[in-house]
Design a protein around this motif. Structure first.
Motif, PDB file in Angstrom:
ATOM      1  N   ILE A  12      11.147 -37.632 -23.362  1.00  0.00           N
ATOM      2  CA  ILE A  12      11.522 -36.039 -21.760  1.00  0.00           C
ATOM      3  C   ILE A  12      12.210 -36.744 -21.356  1.00  0.00           C
ATOM      4  O   ILE A  12      13.380 -35.716 -20.705  1.00  0.00           O
ATOM      5  CB  ILE A  12       9.906 -36.220 -21.390  1.00  0.00           C
ATOM      6  CG1 ILE A  12       9.095 -35.875 -22.381  1.00  0.00           C
ATOM      7  CG2 ILE A  12       9.719 -35.170 -20.323  1.00  0.00           C
ATOM      8  CD1 ILE A  12       7.907 -36.125 -21.512  1.00  0.00           C
ATOM      9  N   ALA A  13      12.440 -37.522 -20.651  1.00  0.00           N
ATOM     10  CA  ALA A  13      13.543 -37.743 -19.294  1.00  0.00           C
ATOM     11  C   ALA A  13      15.214 -37.590 -20.093  1.00  0.00           C
ATOM     12  O   ALA A  13      16.162 -36.982 -19.381  1.00  0.00           O
ATOM     13  CB  ALA A  13      13.644 -39.066 -19.728  1.00  0.00           C
ATOM     14  N   ARG A  14      15.388 -37.999 -21.862  1.00  0.00           N
ATOM     15  CA  ARG A  14      16.672 -38.316 -22.399  1.00  0.00           C
ATOM     16  C   ARG A  14      16.659 -36.402 -22.347  1.00  0.00           C
ATOM     17  O   ARG A  14      17.781 -36.016 -22.279  1.00  0.00           O
ATOM     18  CB  ARG A  14      16.450 -39.055 -23.545  1.00  0.00           C
ATOM     19  CG  ARG A  14      17.703 -38.943 -23.693  1.00  0.00           C
ATOM     20  CD  ARG A  14      17.552 -40.762 -24.374  1.00  0.00           C
ATOM     21  NE  ARG A  14      18.835 -39.838 -25.503  1.00  0.00           N
ATOM     22  CZ  ARG A  14      18.926 -40.399 -26.094  1.00  0.00           C
ATOM     23  NH1 ARG A  14      18.369 -40.748 -26.997  1.00  0.00           N
ATOM     24  NH2 ARG A  14      20.004 -39.637 -27.573  1.00  0.00           N
ATOM     25  N   GLY A  15      15.939 -35.787 -22.865  1.00  0.00           N
ATOM     26  CA  GLY A  15      16.254 -34.487 -22.853  1.00  0.00           C
ATOM     27  C   GLY A  15      16.173 -33.941 -21.529  1.00  0.00           C
ATOM     28  O   GLY A  15      17.557 -32.651 -21.268  1.00  0.00           O
ATOM     29  N   VAL A  16      15.875 -34.086 -20.445  1.00  0.00           N
ATOM     30  CA  VAL A  16      16.549 -33.698 -18.897  1.00  0.00           C
ATOM     31  C   VAL A  16      17.487 -34.041 -19.164  1.00  0.00           C
ATOM     32  O   VAL A  16      18.690 -33.219 -17.899  1.00  0.00           O
ATOM     33  CB  VAL A  16      15.671 -33.930 -18.231  1.00  0.00           C
ATOM     34  CG1 VAL A  16      16.023 -33.701 -16.078  1.00  0.00           C
ATOM     35  CG2 VAL A  16      14.032 -33.416 -18.056  1.00  0.00           C
ATOM     36  N   GLU A  17      17.946 -35.793 -19.319  1.00  0.00           N
ATOM     37  CA  GLU A  17      19.597 -35.418 -18.190  1.00  0.00           C
ATOM     38  C   GLU A  17      20.718 -34.883 -20.042  1.00  0.00           C
ATOM     39  O   GLU A  17      21.581 -34.556 -19.197  1.00  0.00           O
ATOM     40  CB  GLU A  17      19.633 -37.341 -19.461  1.00  0.00           C
ATOM     41  CG  GLU A  17      19.458 -38.441 -17.962  1.00  0.00           C
ATOM     42  CD  GLU A  17      18.996 -39.314 -19.046  1.00  0.00           C
ATOM     43  OE1 GLU A  17      17.948 -40.245 -18.957  1.00  0.00           O
ATOM     44  OE2 GLU A  17      19.967 -39.878 -20.210  1.00  0.00           O
ATOM     45  N   GLU A  18      20.289 -34.860 -20.823  1.00  0.00           N
ATOM     46  CA  GLU A  18      20.619 -34.115 -21.776  1.00  0.00           C
ATOM     47  C   GLU A  18      21.008 -32.750 -21.115  1.00  0.00           C
ATOM     48  O   GLU A  18      22.114 -31.853 -22.271  1.00  0.00           O
ATOM     49  CB  GLU A  18      20.492 -34.346 -23.161  1.00  0.00           C
ATOM     50  CG  GLU A  18      20.782 -35.976 -23.883  1.00  0.00           C
ATOM     51  CD  GLU A  18      20.323 -36.215 -25.360  1.00  0.00           C
ATOM     52  OE1 GLU A  18      20.577 -37.306 -25.462  1.00  0.00           O
ATOM     53  OE2 GLU A  18      19.889 -35.534 -25.534  1.00  0.00           O
ATOM     54  N   GLY A  19      20.293 -31.822 -20.676  1.00  0.00           N
ATOM     55  CA  GLY A  19      20.933 -30.801 -20.385  1.00  0.00           C
ATOM     56  C   GLY A  19      19.556 -29.954 -20.526  1.00  0.00           C
ATOM     57  O   GLY A  19      19.562 -28.809 -20.343  1.00  0.00           O
ATOM     58  N   ALA A  20      18.253 -30.380 -20.786  1.00  0.00           N
ATOM     59  CA  ALA A  20      17.225 -29.394 -20.998  1.00  0.00           C
ATOM     60  C   ALA A  20      17.252 -28.747 -19.555  1.00  0.00           C
ATOM     61  O   ALA A  20      16.667 -29.748 -19.271  1.00  0.00           O
ATOM     62  CB  ALA A  20      16.528 -29.594 -21.998  1.00  0.00           C
ATOM     63  N   THR A  21      15.795 -28.148 -20.068  1.00  0.00           N
ATOM     64  CA  THR A  21      15.536 -27.186 -18.553  1.00  0.00           C
ATOM     65  C   THR A  21      13.396 -27.763 -18.518  1.00  0.00           C
ATOM     66  O   THR A  21      13.459 -26.960 -19.981  1.00  0.00           O
ATOM     67  CB  THR A  21      14.987 -25.461 -17.975  1.00  0.00           C
ATOM     68  OG1 THR A  21      16.859 -25.234 -18.568  1.00  0.00           O
ATOM     69  CG2 THR A  21      14.780 -25.250 -17.285  1.00  0.00           C
ATOM     70  N   LEU A  22      13.255 -28.743 -17.462  1.00  0.00           N
ATOM     71  CA  LEU A  22      12.238 -28.893 -17.505  1.00  0.00           C
ATOM     72  C   LEU A  22      11.477 -27.567 -17.395  1.00  0.00           C
ATOM     73  O   LEU A  22      10.844 -27.878 -15.972  1.00  0.00           O
ATOM     74  CB  LEU A  22      11.740 -30.128 -17.215  1.00  0.00           C
ATOM     75  CG  LEU A  22      10.674 -31.150 -17.376  1.00  0.00           C
ATOM     76  CD1 LEU A  22      10.040 -31.623 -18.760  1.00  0.00           C
ATOM     77  CD2 LEU A  22       9.974 -31.905 -16.269  1.00  0.00           C
TER      78      LEU A  22
END
Ligand code: NAD
Length: 497
Positions: free
Chosen positions: A335-345
């Protein structure tokens, strides 16, 4: 001291002599429920040789007699449903109602095994040449083995040993070392139903035991369900050793939503299929592809997801904990990696707390929007309660996205349009397709038909296909001379004369 999990060898439940053991842990509480051994090489060899000995008589046991054992087993499973589900929930974490579903989807295969007779019939053709007939019989292979994952500890063992044994084979089962208790209870019921000594054996362990099964020269076929990494290894190792292998593996299942779909039903189905079993299903809808105007449904999807209840499985919330602390760490890292890579939480379930269960491996429903191919959360199987949302402008764009993903376990389309559904079904390159059905796992009248990177081997794990997997076709061409026909000449050609 916690109880120990026994091995089943030659009809006897025996304590392993192994020095390597691990704890079976309740994921909601961290309570140690039992200790499971990593069987020694000698114990694995004993299990295989007991299966090899039992095969000599089991293969000749009448079909009806074999099938009646599964008629009895299905009755015993029904009578013990509540106990099986409670054990499953305690060791795996899923809700009690979903645990019953896990047992029930396996029970359907047991019922199918009780009807094996018509599936195991061969073919016959008279007069393929003058006075010559040809027929085929589906013969059992010998000793077969099954290796199962943690996420369906009842259903997946029941995909394997009932059909293999009903076909006349003997079996060595290696359950997941994370939750072997319900599998052992099912094996006990199978013995109570009448499976003779040696026909079903159970060994526990991890990599070493799996490798020993892949290498053993007396094992003829291996059925594996689990991750893509391990499944690929098992397929290569087992086939190199000359065995048949079927490996059902990891997934990334896309649910494509068209704006003409029934909104309320679609959002409910997406949530159930994305977050049920805390996302730990190989057929979970883990990617929602919102097409065109359906992208406007994200806020409503998120609001509904917030209302899902998280708790210990035994209290029947909407979702329970994930299976282990390590699994939780992995999911939080992704999840953290998704946020780092530009996904919207859009919804963050990382800090969820459950009253009365401070130590549970809980992760709340999490939604990551604006996800693109290339991001880790899109490329990897998360196997947790994380729904990723990818926008698409058109149905064609959605189909291209699904087909470009290497996995092919399942996919679904939500629409009211028959024409769109038909186009999707025809053009999508995925082995199991749902139309307004989010988790299209076939019942055993059919076979489980995941495809592409989700599967190695040609035949599915249950249904008609598995009868072919667990048998070999013998073709007999016969001529019975009568007195007149026996007065012939020497035939030196390939033609049947
Ligand atoms: P896993 O691959 O870690 O374990 C599966 C089995 O392999 C277990 O019995 C385990 O003991 C054994 N194993 C683990 N590591 C091994 C190694 N290095 N060498 C040899 N054997 C090893 O899978 P899991 O985490 O238990 O299950 C989840 C995975 O299973 C997910 O990827 C999920 O998609 C997949 N799955 C697929 C299907 C399907 O039908 N396609 C169904 C259920 C689960």
């Amino acid at each position: 001291m916690a109880v120990t999990v026994p091995l089943l060898i030659n009809g006897e439940w025996v304590e392993s002599r192994s020095t390597v053991w691990r704890d079976v842990v309740n994921p909601a509480t961290q309570e140690v429920l039992a200790r499971v051994p990593f069987a020694t090489a000698e114990e694995v060899a004993q299990a295989v040789s007991s299966a090899q000995r039992a095969f000599k008589t089991w293969r000749k046991t009448p079909i009806g007699q074999r099938a009646r054992i599964f008629l009895k087993l299905q009755q015993l499973i029904r009578e013990n449903m509540a106990d099986l589900a409670a054990t499953l929930t305690a060791e795996q974490g899923k809700t009690l109602v979903d645990a019953e579903g896990d047992v029930f989807r396996g029970l359907e295969v047991v019922e199918h095994a009780a009807n094996i007779g018509t599936l195991q019939m061969g073919e016959f053709a008279q007069n393929v040449a003058g006075g010559v007939d040809t027929y085929t019989v589906l013969q059992p292979l010998g000793v077969c083995a099954g290796i199962t994952p943690f996420n369906f500890p009842a259903m997946i063992p029941l995909w394997m040993f009932p059909m293999a044994i009903a076909c006349g084979n003997t079996f060595v089962l290696k359950p997941s070392e994370q939750d072997p208790l319900v599998t052992v209870k099912l094996a006990k019921l199978a013995l109570a139903a009448g499976i003779p000594p040696g026909v079903l054996n159970v060994v526990h362990g991890g990599e070493d035991v799996v490798n020993a099964l892949c290498d053993h020269p007396d094992i003829k076929a291996i059925s594996f369900v689990g991750s893509s990494k391990v499944g690929t290894h098992v397929y290569q190792r087992a086939t190199l050793a000359g065995k048949r292998a079927q490996c059902m593996m990891g997934a990334k299942n896309h649910a494509v939503v068209l704006p003409d779909a029934n909104k309320e039903q679609t959002l409910n189905q997406l949530l159930g299929a994305g977050f049920g079993a805390a996302g730990q299903r190989c057929m979970a809808a883990s990617v929602a592809v919102l097409v065109g105007e359906a992208q406007l449904w994200l806020p409503e999807l998120t609001e509904k997801a917030k209302r899902l209840r998280i708790g210990a499985g035994k209290d029947n919330p909407d979702l329970g904990p994930v299976v282990s602390c390590a699994a939780k760490e992995r999911i939080l890292g992704l999840i953290a990696r998704g946020v780092e890579e530009g996904a919207t939480l859009a919804l963050d379930g990382r800090d969820v707390k459950v009253d009365g269960y401070p130590n549970g491996n809980f992760v709340g429903p999490t939604i990551l929007a604006d996800v693109k191919p290339g991001m880790a959360v899109y490329e990897q199987e998360i196997f947790g309660p994380v729904l990723i949302v990818v926008p698409a402008a058109t149905l064609d764009e959605a189909i291209a996205l699904v087909n470009a993903n290497p996995n092919g376990n399942g996919t679904a389309l939500f629409t009211q349009s028959g024409a769109a559904a038909r186009k999707f079904q025809e053009e999508i390159d995925v082995g199991q397709v749902g139309i307004n059905v989010p988790i299209p796992v076939p019942v055993p009248l059919f076979s489980f038909t995941g495809s592409r990177a989700s599967k190695l081997g040609d035949l599915g794990p249950y249904g008609k296909q598995v009868v072919l997997f667990y048998t070999q076709t013998q073709t007999i061409t016969q001529r019975w001379f009568d007195d007149l026909a026996s007065v012939g000449q020497v035939n030196t050609t390939i033609s049947l004369k």
